[in-house]
Motif scaffolding. Structure first.
Motif, mmCIF file in Angstrom:
data_model
loop_
_atom_site.group_PDB
_atom_site.id
_atom_site.type_symbol
_atom_site.label_atom_id
_atom_site.label_comp_id
_atom_site.label_asym_id
_atom_site.label_seq_id
_atom_site.Cartn_x
_atom_site.Cartn_y
_atom_site.Cartn_z
ATOM 1 N N TYR A 525 0.658 -1.194 -0.512
ATOM 2 C CA TYR A 525 0.067 -0.089 0.376
ATOM 3 C C TYR A 525 0.675 1.200 -0.072
ATOM 4 N N GLN A 526 1.642 1.347 0.871
ATOM 5 C CA GLN A 526 3.168 2.418 0.867
ATOM 6 C C GLN A 526 3.209 2.864 -0.355
ATOM 7 N N THR A 529 0.736 3.752 -3.401
ATOM 8 C CA THR A 529 0.507 5.544 -2.818
ATOM 9 C C THR A 529 1.281 5.959 -3.146
ATOM 10 N N GLU A 543 -6.210 5.223 -6.910
ATOM 11 C CA GLU A 543 -6.057 6.686 -5.977
ATOM 12 C C GLU A 543 -6.380 6.063 -4.677
ATOM 13 N N ASP A 544 -6.217 6.538 -3.487
ATOM 14 C CA ASP A 544 -5.568 6.332 -2.293
ATOM 15 C C ASP A 544 -7.401 6.285 -1.489
ATOM 16 N N PHE A 545 -7.927 5.032 -1.109
ATOM 17 C CA PHE A 545 -9.079 4.981 -0.354
ATOM 18 C C PHE A 545 -8.964 4.993 1.385
ATOM 19 N N GLY A 546 -7.742 4.845 1.126
ATOM 20 C CA GLY A 546 -7.318 4.342 2.597
ATOM 21 C C GLY A 546 -7.791 3.125 3.111
ATOM 22 N N SER A 547 -7.011 2.868 4.507
ATOM 23 C CA SER A 547 -7.176 1.246 4.998
ATOM 24 C C SER A 547 -6.391 0.378 4.072
ATOM 25 N N ASN A 548 -5.643 0.655 3.994
ATOM 26 C CA ASN A 548 -4.606 -0.184 3.005
ATOM 27 C C ASN A 548 -5.324 -0.226 1.850
ATOM 28 N N THR A 549 -6.061 0.347 1.121
ATOM 29 C CA THR A 549 -6.634 0.195 0.429
ATOM 30 C C THR A 549 -7.234 1.196 -1.193
#
Length: 650
Positions: A525-526, A529, A543-549
């Protein structure tokens, strides 16, 4: 507690010698570097028994003053540096002042030397570090050093020496490398009484390579000379199709110093990626010239390892230098020479070059007047420009393949059965090019994938014989059969298309009907992103969706509705693997994956029209010979080879 003792000279001398003198090769290398630093233009090396019992090196350098002869064999005595500041800008090959002292500690050494202004020379003999004789002697200008009986006083070290043949080969390897690194010096190597190497010292690198390694290597090499950010790389590199099975012939020099450099080797291999088969390696003789303050050569006793202040500019220098040389050579080879029936040499040129040589601006169509006999014609264009051309033996009566070797200002005399005609040559598309057939509605997607882009190069006349296993297209070109792996070829064509799009206007993308959310590990994820911009350049819009998603909204258009989850996870893994790399083309691995996923697969059925378009596209791209993974896209079987299998020819 054991007491701390100060070692006697005879002990610490042997310890120091162990770092510098490993075998005869080490001795020859150190002494040759001294000869080069002394300004020698002629150097002779002679060895016996692999160098274990006898080494003699003679040069015509500046020589050594009589009062300095003893200091040659004193540890850390050197003429190369005198202060701490000198260590930051070393340009000489030697500088430590350890080599001769170490050699003298484990062998019997005799030195003869004379400077240009001295009437007599000096003879000095030292055995095992102990002086034997210092006296005047008659000798030519320069220095001769004879080393006998290596490790005679350290029998344990002798056990680690290899057979004489192996030691002699190692010595010869050193002489070879130093000879090609200094083509302006004439080297002569005598091994067991026979002359093994002699170079002219003309300053021509290719001549030195030929003298040392022979025509089998030198004929495969092309010149390179490139400047980048005040640095320069020059030398020779091999053509992609003439690569080798090992890296043994990759020679790198920093300011004339033979070195081992992972950075240089990685840049070289990267420049050839997609051009040579997996498992093969390019050959090179490259000298990198840069400010001595940007490289530290004082990191290893043998001085073969270096450390750069910044690796990236050096990597880019070699990478782009090699790329430029390969592209330039490819343009020349596309203009390969051939001869007609009368023995006259012609040269095929790329279409745009032919237009310039004919004096015709590429406005379509252009009128050319043909006159001639048999298989050879002359073409006359407006403005009085003429050039020899030939009619392709496989073309139709109206198809002409433009070729030129020279431009003339007036007509040459033509035989009485000459003819004359005027033909319109359309420079906008290849002669004899076929119109793309309309695909049926059910085949539109596949035909789009196999569509032929506008190309300036001309595909040679060909005939499709058939297709084997729905995987290999069989094509006849003159007296050769080619078996084309359509997946490997299409994969490479996609790859080139993606790179071209990225360099020009950006990769064409296709929005997914439904954005796909992908859950991944924290590291993945890192990595994703932090590289959203890089992925976007490659046609992957996420695009970043948060929570490793992350949410994937678009992919490269040639992939269609692919599995975006697999694609983004693969991208994440590659980003993690390459996070410390200094590759200038960081996107290549993404293009590899995308081009593979978008290529027609082995076993997929294709129509005759699709095969025709596909082969014409491939043959108009002469630089495509390997897929992005290094597998060949086609193999050739000549008519002679086929008839030999059937016993028609011997």
């Amino acid at each position: 507690m054991a007491r701390i003792n100060v070692l006697p000279k005879e002990v610490y001398s042997l310890i120091a010698a162990g770092e510098v003198v490993e075998r005869p090769m080490s001795i020859v290398k150190e002494m040759l570097e001294n000869s080069i630093d002394a300004g020698a233009k002629h150097i002779t090396v002679e060895i016996k028994n692999g160098g274990t019992t006898y080494i003699r090196i003679t040069d015509d350098g500046c020589g050594i003053e009589q009062q300095d002869v003893r200091n040659v064999f004193v540890s850390h005595a050197t003429s190369k540096i005198s202060s701490q500041s000198d260590l930051s800008s070393i340009l000489t090959l030697g500088f430590r002042g350890e080599a001769m002292a170490s050699i003298a500690a484990v062998s019997k050494v005799e030195l003869l030397t004379r400077t240009a202004d001295a009437e007599t020379g000096t003879r000095y003999e030292i055995w095992g570090g102990a002086e034997k004789e210092l006296s005047p002697a008659g000798c030519p200008q320069g220095t001769t050093v004879v080393v006998r009986d290596i490790f005679y006083n350290v029998p344990a070290r002798m056990k680690f020496l290899k057979k004489d043949v192996a030691e002699g080969n190692a010595v010869q390897g050193v002489v070879e490398k130093l000879a090609v690194s200094h083509p302006d010096i004439s080297f002569r190597f005598i091994r067991e009484g026979r002359q093994a190497i002699v170079t002219s010292g003309s300053g021509e690198l290719k001549s030195a390579v030929y003298s040392v390694f022979g025509g089998q290597l030198s004929d495969t090499l092309i010149p390179l000379d490139y400047t980048y950010e005040s640095m320069r790389v020059s030398g020779l590199v091999s053509r992609p199709h003439q690569s080798r099975k090992t890296r043994a012939m990759q020679l790198f020099f920093i300011n004339g110093r033979l070195v081992k450099s992972d950075t240089a080797a990685a840049a070289l291999e990267q420049a050839y990626r997609d051009s040579i088969m997996v498992g093969n390696h390019p050959a090179c003789v490259l000298n990198i010239e840069l400010d001595a303050r940007l490289v530290d050569v004082n990191v290893h006793p043998a001085k073969t390892e270096v450390r750069f202040a910044d690796k990236s500019p050096v990597f880019n220098l070699i990478y782009y230098g090699v790329k430029t040389a390969l592209q330039a050579d490819d343009s020349v080879r596309r203009g390969a020479a051939y001869k007609d029936r009368s023995g006259r040499e012609y040269r095929e040129l790329p279409r745009e070059s032919a237009a310039v040589d004919f004096g015709v601006k590429p406005q379509q169509p252009s009128q050319l007047r043909f006159t001639g006999t048999g298989g050879s014609w002359r073409a006359s264009a407006s403005g009085g420009y003429d050039a020899h051309i030939r009619k392709d033996s496989y073309g139709d009566p109206g198809d002409y393949k433009i070729a030129a070797s020279s431009v003339f200002s007036q007509e040459e005399k033509i035989s009485e059965d000459e003819f004359s005609t005027t033909v319109a040559i359309d420079f906008s598309k290849p002669s004899g090019a076929k119109e793309a057939p309309q695909a049926s509605s059910g085949e539109e997607a596949k035909s789009a994938a196999l569509a032929v882009d506008d190309e300036k190069n001309i595909a040679p006349p060909f005939k499709i014989v058939g297709e084997a296993f729905d995987t290999y297209i069989i094509v006849q070109i003159k007296n050769d059969l080619y078996y084309i792996d359509k997946h490997a070829a299409h994969e490479r064509m996609n790859y080139e298309r993606l790179r071209k799009e990225a360099a020009q206007s950006g990769v064409a993308v296709q929005e997914l009907l439904a954005p796909q959310a992908v859950v991944m590990s924290a590291d993945e994820y890192q990595a994703v992103t932090q590289n959203i911009g890089l992925l976007s350049k490659c046609g992957i819009e996420a695009e970043d969706f948060g929570s490793n998603t992350v949410v994937v909204r678009a992919v490269p258009a040639l992939l269609g509705e692919c599995n975006a989850q697999e694609l983004i996870l693969e991208a994440a893994q590659k980003l993690l693997e390459h996070k410390t790399d200094i590759e200038p083309d960081k996107m290549d691995w993404i293009f590899h994956s995308a081009s593979c996923r978008g290529a027609v697969k082995g076993g997929d059925k294709t129509t005759p029209q699709e095969r025709e378009l596909f082969v014409e596209k491939l043959l108009s791209m002469p630089d495509i010979r390997y897929c992005p993974h290094g597998r060949p896209v086609m193999i050739k079987v000549s008519r002679y080879e086929l008839e030999k299998q059937f016993g028609r020819v011997q």
